[in-house]
Design an enzyme around this catalytic site. Structure first.
Site, PDB file in Angstrom:
ATOM      1  N   LYS A 227       0.858  -1.190   0.000  1.00 23.93           N
ATOM      2  CA  LYS A 227       0.000   0.000   0.000  1.00 23.93           C
ATOM      3  C   LYS A 227       0.892   1.238   0.000  1.00 23.93           C
ATOM      4  O   LYS A 227       1.810   1.355   0.829  1.00 23.93           O
ATOM      5  CB  LYS A 227      -0.867  -0.047   1.262  1.00 23.93           C
TER       6      LYS A 227
HETATM    7  C1  E4P Z   1      -8.279   1.914   3.434  1.00 23.09           C
HETATM    8  O1  E4P Z   1      -7.562   1.020   3.021  1.00 23.09           O
HETATM    9  C2  E4P Z   1      -8.152   2.542   4.747  1.00 23.09           C
HETATM   10  O2  E4P Z   1      -7.489   1.660   5.612  1.00 23.09           O
HETATM   11  C3  E4P Z   1      -9.479   2.871   5.385  1.00 23.09           C
HETATM   12  O3  E4P Z   1     -10.569   2.472   4.608  1.00 23.09           O
HETATM   13  C4  E4P Z   1      -9.559   4.220   5.987  1.00 23.09           C
HETATM   14  O4  E4P Z   1     -10.803   4.392   6.590  1.00 23.09           O
HETATM   15  P1  E4P Z   1     -11.118   5.551   7.632  1.00 23.09           P
HETATM   16  O5  E4P Z   1     -11.363   6.805   6.872  1.00 23.09           O
HETATM   17  O6  E4P Z   1     -12.355   5.094   8.332  1.00 23.09           O
HETATM   18  O7  E4P Z   1      -9.926   5.660   8.545  1.00 23.09           O
END
Ligand code: E4P
Length: 218
Positions: A83
């Site tokens: 990522k």
């Molecule tokens: C995506 O891969 C992120 O980990 C995640 O969806 C972020 O979500 P949030 O905005 O609830 O922190």
């Protein structure tokens, strides 16, 4: 649409695996911090629990260090997806990793233009954060529609739309209606998807009537 769970909590992950509804997992540095566990250790454990893609995020901000971190993370298991943040350095790292056959998830996407760049850089997944856009008064799901429409014009684009930062069941249903490839869902939202008050009420009355018959199946 594939279902990923957005957590580093292995107890939660195990339960969704047993339900047979899980296709993969996404983590991020905040979720790792919340787990209170060692990053590499918890990713290894998740990869052993889930056959599908498991996103593990680099924490460096410059391309050379991102690539070094990606090397360490890729060694954990075959199903690790790297990522990367949607920055200039993240896109450079994405191109290098894609050319080396490593799967990538470009994260923190908040515009269609950013999603286009991630596709150009060969990202395996693009993660638009719908909930965080809703939080600032923008239409998060509108971004998914735009990306979907844009990618559709170019059949050569292989980047999959991974709807992230989902906050409620409507996000998931709308993502599926739009034909998103994946939704990553927090455990609490996944559990909310299962529940319906009429299911609970219906089951309660079936059980009460069954009791009246005095029968038992076993
Ligand atoms: C995506 O891969 C992120 O980990 C995640 O969806 C972020 O979500 P949030 O905005 O609830 O922190």
């Amino acid at each position: 649409m594939q279902f990923f769970v957005d957590t580093a909590d292995t107890t939660e992950i195990k339960e969704f695996v047993e339900m047979g509804i899980l296709d993969g997992v996404t983590t991020n540095p905040s979720l790792i911090a919340k787990s209170g566990r060692k990053f590499l250790e918890v990713v290894a454990e998740i990869c052993a629990l889930v056959k599908g893609p498991v996103s593990a995020e680099v924490t460096a901000l410059d391309t050379p260090t991102m690539l070094k971190e990606a090397k360490v993370l890729s060694k954990i298991a075959k199903n690790v997806v790297i990522k990367l943040p949607l920055t200039t350095d993240g896109l450079k790292a994405c191109r290098t990793l894609t050319d080396a056959g490593v799967k990538t998830n470009v994260t923190l996407c908040f515009s269609a233009a950013q999603a286009l760049l991630a596709a150009k850089a060969g990202a395996t997944y693009i993660s638009p954060f719908v909930g965080r856009l809703d939080d600032i008064g923008q239409e998060g799901m509108g971004l998914i529609a735009e990306i979907k429409q844009m990618y559709k014009q170019y059949p050569a684009i292989e980047t999959q739309i991974l709807v992230a930062s989902t906050r409620h069941p409507r996000h998931i249903v709308q993502a599926a209606m739009m034909g998103a490839d994946v939704a990553t869902i927090p455990p609490s939202v996944l559990r909310t998807l299962i529940k319906h008050p009429l299911t609970d009420r219906g089951l309660e009355s079936f059980m009460a009537d069954w009791k009246k018959t005095g029968q038992s199946i076993l």
